[in-house]
Design a protein around this motif. Sequence first.
Motif, PDB file in Angstrom:
ATOM      1  N   ASN A  40      -0.619 -57.414  23.675  1.00 16.21           N
ATOM      2  CA  ASN A  40      -0.145 -57.880  22.368  1.00 16.21           C
ATOM      3  C   ASN A  40       1.338 -57.562  22.171  1.00 16.21           C
ATOM      4  O   ASN A  40       1.778 -57.290  21.055  1.00 16.21           O
ATOM      5  N   ARG A  41       2.087 -57.627  23.265  1.00 15.19           N
ATOM      6  CA  ARG A  41       3.480 -57.210  23.192  1.00 15.19           C
ATOM      7  C   ARG A  41       4.374 -58.184  22.430  1.00 15.19           C
ATOM      8  O   ARG A  41       5.555 -57.905  22.219  1.00 15.19           O
ATOM      9  N   ASP A  42       3.835 -59.301  22.020  1.00 12.98           N
ATOM     10  CA  ASP A  42       4.616 -60.253  21.247  1.00 12.98           C
ATOM     11  C   ASP A  42       4.604 -59.941  19.747  1.00 12.98           C
ATOM     12  O   ASP A  42       5.178 -60.679  18.944  1.00 12.98           O
ATOM     13  N   ARG A  43       3.943 -58.834  19.355  1.00 12.73           N
ATOM     14  CA  ARG A  43       3.849 -58.524  17.927  1.00 12.73           C
ATOM     15  C   ARG A  43       3.689 -57.022  17.723  1.00 12.73           C
ATOM     16  O   ARG A  43       3.470 -56.271  18.674  1.00 12.73           O
ATOM     17  N   VAL A  44       3.814 -56.601  16.453  1.00 13.16           N
ATOM     18  CA  VAL A  44       3.540 -55.218  16.076  1.00 13.16           C
ATOM     19  C   VAL A  44       2.035 -55.064  15.869  1.00 13.16           C
ATOM     20  O   VAL A  44       1.420 -55.867  15.152  1.00 13.16           O
ATOM     21  N   ARG A  91       4.259 -49.637   9.800  1.00 15.15           N
ATOM     22  CA  ARG A  91       3.662 -50.881  10.309  1.00 15.15           C
ATOM     23  C   ARG A  91       2.735 -50.606  11.492  1.00 15.15           C
ATOM     24  O   ARG A  91       1.583 -50.998  11.467  1.00 15.15           O
ATOM     25  N   ARG A  94       4.721 -51.276  18.820  1.00 18.01           N
ATOM     26  CA  ARG A  94       4.927 -52.487  19.626  1.00 18.01           C
ATOM     27  C   ARG A  94       5.416 -52.084  21.015  1.00 18.01           C
ATOM     28  O   ARG A  94       6.207 -51.144  21.149  1.00 18.01           O
ATOM     29  N   CYS A  96       7.680 -53.088  23.896  1.00 15.61           N
ATOM     30  CA  CYS A  96       8.842 -53.959  24.046  1.00 15.61           C
ATOM     31  C   CYS A  96       9.327 -53.940  25.494  1.00 15.61           C
ATOM     32  O   CYS A  96      10.150 -53.094  25.869  1.00 15.61           O
TER      33      CYS A  96
END
Length: 597
Positions: A40-44, A91, A94, A96
């Motif tokens: 899920n590295r495309d989002r927090v 939040r 993530r 990155c």
Amino acid sequence: MTLRFGPFELDEEGRALIHAQREVALQPRVFDLLVYLTRNRDRVVTKEELLDTLWPDVTVTDNSLQRAVSMLRGVLRKGGMDSAIRNMPGRGYRFCIDGVSEMQVAASETTDEQAPDVRAQAQRAAAVQAWDEAAALFEAADTVEPLDGADLHQWALALQCAGKADAALPLLARAVAAHTRAGNVPLAVVDAVTLSGLHFERGQAAIAKGWLARAEDWASEVEDPATTALILWMKSKVAAFEGEPEQALSLADVAYSTVRHKNAIGIEALSLAYRGFYRLCLGDTRAGLADQDLAAAMALSSGDIDPIVGGILYCNILWAARMFGDWARADQWTLGYQKYCTESGMELSGSCQLHRSEVLGVRGSLGEALLRIQDSLARLTGDAPWAIGDANRVLGDVYAAIGNEDDALEAYEKAYALGWCPEPGRAMLLLERGEAEAAYASLERSLIGKSWWTLQRRGILFAHLALAAAHTGRREQALELIEELSGSPDRWPMPSIRALTNEAQSVLAHARDDYEAALRHLHLGRQLWSSIDGRVQAVRLRLRIAKLQLAHDDVRGASAEIHAARLVAGELGSRKFEAECAALRREADMRATGRAA
């Protein structure tokens, strides 16, 4: 699926993480955390989502997740990739790695014709503060065609923002050489001063002074207020390091005057913040705090300060707030700095984790404070080894608040062995153990000398010495210290100091059997700690109040204090305070039963 990032390979199907051609041992949940974050590295990913995924149908606290993240960062640190896990305050987390992963594949295929394009990509990545991606792109471009001074400066900045300051050192040296060849003296001065500061952080004073001397020599060739102010600011840090706070204040004041309203907001804010810091060290507390708050406001409103300058500024302000026991102010600026780091894409430094852990240890969760201080110790080895002693001091304070006395004393002893004063935490622990004379002697030793470390904490050390003097029957000395602190409201206005002097007055009043005065001063002390959210100290005084009330048969009053203390002790995670609350609760119940009978 196999994912490559940095020097790691993640084999999901085989449940293996490979580094340097060897499998890295990971606990099952830590491995699952890595897999979920990379998928899920495309989002927090929110904390709640991670808790539900990793611990389905099991009730656990945030501490479990924080511990898993800390362990995963520890593993990734072996390959310099711990900054890949970004904490997004409020939040979640993530992972990155996209830019780095893609660049490492493309780097080997870069040709001479492609180098300018890769350099332009690196510059764009730096402009949007994608620091890991920028660093990888600059490295790729440099392998084909050596970068100029400006690009080397940006590459070094990217590495520092990504938490890899050691890797920035040779690049900054190259940048200085490139600037001097090009005749760009102001930029050569900036990078030489940066090198000086980084070497100072590593305890390499001789090298740091050498770079500063070179920068000063070059700066004499140009008439540029910002360059002059930068040299003066760095010289003020050297003066403070060498135990000359008056000279440090003078240099910082001249630096601020030189650059004020000259359209160089970064060095203007830095000079002002450090002028405030030196004023605090010399006892001009109100003016010092005003300088620091104004400097931080300037930085926040500017939007024109690079992340490293902003980090230095925030770190200095946080340090001062911690040293003066102003926990509400420290918390406000810590949260502000975390937000600043998130918005600028910076990895939290070991020093920032140290700041945050001490704040949490006083007013938040002791369990989280313990995790953060352990993470801080791992990071400080690389970016600020001089602060490892301070980190052990804070670790001792956290252990003492939890109730691990042996671990606390071991941490204090390690801090002292590393050349760091473990007071006042060690003395307070000795007082609790009934070793008042040892506590008094230790505090007296801590006031010897004129180093910046001693000067900036002089008020808080005096206040603790007054308390130790009262406990050891040194009535006249306790009264003199109380008068010194209470009679200088402009110099010692901090609620923490007033709380401690009230506690000392309570001890003196109790010694002369003045119950009402003793109780009144304890209540005033507790209120002052509460006003700055010093929850550990507030609970400690509530328990002292309850003991005093029980000794005078005020069961109802004692019960109210015990109940309030128990609620906060549970939130803090202090086994020591919870045990004291339980013991006092039993005593109060026995007294109530006896009275009813």
